[in-house]
Design a protein around this motif. Structure first.
Motif, mmCIF file in Angstrom:
data_model
loop_
_atom_site.group_PDB
_atom_site.id
_atom_site.type_symbol
_atom_site.label_atom_id
_atom_site.label_comp_id
_atom_site.label_asym_id
_atom_site.label_seq_id
_atom_site.Cartn_x
_atom_site.Cartn_y
_atom_site.Cartn_z
ATOM 1 N N PHE A 85 -8.952 -1.477 -43.385
ATOM 2 C CA PHE A 85 -7.776 -1.628 -42.529
ATOM 3 C C PHE A 85 -7.219 -3.045 -42.636
ATOM 4 O O PHE A 85 -7.965 -4.017 -42.708
ATOM 5 N N ASP A 86 -5.886 -3.120 -42.616
ATOM 6 C CA ASP A 86 -5.186 -4.397 -42.624
ATOM 7 C C ASP A 86 -4.373 -4.490 -41.331
ATOM 8 O O ASP A 86 -3.555 -3.607 -41.053
ATOM 9 N N VAL A 87 -4.618 -5.527 -40.549
ATOM 10 C CA VAL A 87 -3.931 -5.699 -39.259
ATOM 11 C C VAL A 87 -3.010 -6.907 -39.364
ATOM 12 O O VAL A 87 -3.463 -8.017 -39.650
ATOM 13 N N GLN A 88 -1.709 -6.699 -39.137
ATOM 14 C CA GLN A 88 -0.728 -7.772 -39.258
ATOM 15 C C GLN A 88 0.113 -7.862 -37.985
ATOM 16 O O GLN A 88 0.495 -6.840 -37.411
ATOM 17 N N PRO A 89 0.441 -9.083 -37.545
ATOM 18 C CA PRO A 89 1.369 -9.232 -36.417
ATOM 19 C C PRO A 89 2.807 -9.046 -36.877
ATOM 20 O O PRO A 89 3.113 -9.148 -38.070
ATOM 21 N N TRP A 90 3.682 -8.800 -35.946
ATOM 22 C CA TRP A 90 5.078 -8.503 -36.281
ATOM 23 C C TRP A 90 5.734 -9.643 -37.055
ATOM 24 O O TRP A 90 6.517 -9.401 -37.963
ATOM 25 N N HIS A 91 5.419 -10.896 -36.693
ATOM 26 C CA HIS A 91 6.120 -12.018 -37.322
ATOM 27 C C HIS A 91 5.707 -12.216 -38.775
ATOM 28 O O HIS A 91 6.386 -12.927 -39.515
ATOM 29 N N ALA A 121 -3.841 -10.476 -28.791
ATOM 30 C CA ALA A 121 -4.322 -9.120 -29.083
ATOM 31 C C ALA A 121 -4.732 -8.960 -30.539
ATOM 32 O O ALA A 121 -5.513 -8.058 -30.872
ATOM 33 N N LEU A 122 -4.218 -9.831 -31.417
ATOM 34 C CA LEU A 122 -4.471 -9.684 -32.852
ATOM 35 C C LEU A 122 -5.949 -9.835 -33.188
ATOM 36 O O LEU A 122 -6.516 -9.008 -33.930
ATOM 37 N N ALA A 123 -6.593 -10.867 -32.684
ATOM 38 C CA ALA A 123 -7.978 -11.178 -33.071
ATOM 39 C C ALA A 123 -8.960 -10.051 -32.747
ATOM 40 O O ALA A 123 -9.733 -9.634 -33.620
ATOM 41 N N PRO A 124 -8.990 -9.517 -31.507
ATOM 42 C CA PRO A 124 -9.960 -8.443 -31.229
ATOM 43 C C PRO A 124 -9.706 -7.171 -32.030
ATOM 44 O O PRO A 124 -10.656 -6.503 -32.448
ATOM 45 N N VAL A 125 -8.432 -6.814 -32.249
ATOM 46 C CA VAL A 125 -8.141 -5.605 -33.034
ATOM 47 C C VAL A 125 -8.587 -5.812 -34.475
ATOM 48 O O VAL A 125 -9.201 -4.920 -35.092
ATOM 49 N N ARG A 126 -8.284 -6.969 -35.027
ATOM 50 C CA ARG A 126 -8.669 -7.263 -36.413
ATOM 51 C C ARG A 126 -10.189 -7.278 -36.561
ATOM 52 O O ARG A 126 -10.738 -6.813 -37.563
ATOM 53 N N ALA A 127 -10.901 -7.805 -35.559
ATOM 54 C CA ALA A 127 -12.359 -7.886 -35.637
ATOM 55 C C ALA A 127 -13.014 -6.516 -35.491
ATOM 56 O O ALA A 127 -14.124 -6.296 -35.999
ATOM 57 N N SER A 128 -12.340 -5.584 -34.812
ATOM 58 C CA SER A 128 -12.963 -4.281 -34.548
ATOM 59 C C SER A 128 -12.824 -3.308 -35.717
ATOM 60 O O SER A 128 -13.518 -2.284 -35.742
ATOM 61 N N LEU A 129 -11.957 -3.604 -36.670
ATOM 62 C CA LEU A 129 -11.723 -2.689 -37.789
ATOM 63 C C LEU A 129 -12.232 -3.301 -39.089
ATOM 64 O O LEU A 129 -11.984 -4.484 -39.353
ATOM 65 N N PRO A 130 -12.934 -2.533 -39.923
ATOM 66 C CA PRO A 130 -13.439 -3.070 -41.201
ATOM 67 C C PRO A 130 -12.297 -3.556 -42.087
ATOM 68 O O PRO A 130 -11.329 -2.827 -42.338
ATOM 69 N N GLY A 131 -12.407 -4.792 -42.549
ATOM 70 C CA GLY A 131 -11.356 -5.370 -43.373
ATOM 71 C C GLY A 131 -11.160 -4.659 -44.700
ATOM 72 O O GLY A 131 -10.067 -4.697 -45.273
#
Length: 408
Positions: free
Chosen positions: A250-256, A237-247
């Motif tokens: 927005f910063d998208v991080q996984p829990w680990h 799920a990380l890759a599509p969410v990260r790709a859909s939001l301007p870097g």
């Protein structure tokens, strides 16, 4: 090479192990004990950390967390510089079925009850969306926040104990606003919770996000948390969410990448498991080396006769190595069965375990044995027994035929 030619060395190895039944049984029990001990240690650790992992994810970080760039490093010191919009920009269509996106607003301040005033760290949540279930926070008293709550909150067990406040009583909250004013509100304590982190419980409280926004006099949130039904789907799920939001925004991080305490605790327990693995390997090496060496000494005359009949030294070497590997495989199978049986007994017994150091709550003892663990332990047993058989097998294959035959 025919199938019968491939099976013949295996059948001969089985026959030889059966001929030396007592010694083979001793070796099998030794290997089985080592494999069972290793699987129990691995399964116990995995079960404990599976619960710890889910509690950490669902109470603090979410499977994915969307925030402003720089918030993870500097947001605690200047939280109001990293606010997200009130409207969540994560497209639900990009997420696996059953996923939920919930806002979180961080808020620090003071909580007062009677004559006691203490600092708190809080998160404003949306009770209708946030998945604060039994895997995340265990309610010690009272209830969870529910949809429609506005002036209610739940306290960590440690914070509630320090305040000496009970469910049904009200506390006063004070917090600074971005423009330097002081926001105040009164809220009813509807529940007291226990998480896995004692440090978190000693200072945390959770309130509806509307109450948090009113206290701070802001809109929006500091993070959008994505909760998935299965933790294994996190990286997918990380890759599509990260790709859909301007870097840049927005910063998208996984829990680990965020759960530092979990990572440190997991690494510590992994070191202990590595020690258990080393002990198991030592037990198997010691037991099998002795068994195979005694087998070589007792079968010296037989070995000489076999080589006199034209069998090559490599064939003798291979035969003893197959015996060692077979012992490892059978012993590992025995150990796996014992470990699975113990896992079922623990599940039925429901034994309550005291919390480990730095953990805040107890948990039920159990074994979570995965196919990967079984494969790892079987490989350890087979490789170790084969290596333990190497020197005795080499010694048998290097015997002088005439000297060996004299032992007949």
């Amino acid at each position: 090479m025919s199938v019968s030619a491939l099976l013949m060395p295996l059948l001969l190895a089985l026959r030889n192990l059966r001929r030396q039944f007592r010694r083979s049984l001793t070796a099998l029990l030794s290997i089985g004990f080592g494999v069972a001990a290793l699987l129990v240690a691995l399964g116990f650790n995995e079960a404990m950390f599976d619960e710890f992992r889910e509690a950490t994810i669902r109470s603090q970080f979410g499977h994915l967390q969307v925030s402003r760039p720089g918030f993870q490093d500097r947001g605690r010191s200047d939280p109001w510089a990293y606010l997200l919009p009130a409207e969540i920009a994560v497209d639900p269509a990009l997420l696996p079925e059953g996923a939920t996106v919930a806002p979180r607003l961080l808020l620090n301040g003071l909580v007062s009850f009677g004559e006691v005033t203490l600092p708190f760290m809080s998160e404003g949540i949306d009770p209708a969306l946030d998945m604060l279930d039994d895997r995340s926070l265990r309610m010690v008293e009272g209830r969870r926040l529910a949809a429609g709550d506005h002036r209610q909150l739940v306290l960590g067990q440690g914070l509630a104990s320090q305040l000496e406040v009970a469910v049904g009583q009200s506390v006063v909250l004070l917090a600074n606003t971005p423009d330097g004013h002081l926001g105040a509100a009164e809220a009813e304590v509807v529940g007291i919770f226990s998480s896995f982190s004692q440090e978190f419980d000693d200072a945390a409280l959770l309130m509806p996000i509307d109450l948090a926004r009113g206290l701070a006099q802001v809109d929006g949130a500091h993070a959008w948390l994505v909760f998935l039904e299965n933790t294994r789907d996190t990286d997918a799920a990380l890759a599509p969410v990260r790709a859909s939001l301007p870097g840049a925004d927005f910063d998208v991080q996984p829990w680990h990448a965020l759960a530092e305490f979990y990572a440190r605790a997991s690494a510590l327990f992994q070191q202990q498991l590595d020690l258990v693995k080393a002990i198991v390997v030592f037990i198997i090496l010691l037991g099998i080396s002795n068994t195979m060496m005694m087998s070589v000494l007792e079968r010296t005359g037989e070995i000489g006769t076999v080589m006199a009949l034209g069998n090559k030294r490599a064939s003798v070497l291979r035969g003893f190595l197959i015996e060692g590997a077979l012992l490892g495989l059978l012993g590992a199978a025995l150990g796996v069965l014992v470990a699975l049986g113990l896992g079922q007994l623990l599940a039925l017994a429901e034994i309550e375990m005291p919390p480990p150091p730095t953990f805040a709550r107890s948990y039920h003892a159990g074994l979570l044995i995965t196919p990967g663990m079984v494969l790892e332990t079987v490989l350890i047993a087979c490789v170790t027994t084969t290596l333990a058989s190497l020197y005795p097998a080499w010694r048998a294959s290097r015997m002088v035929i005439v000297d060996a035959i004299r032992h007949v």
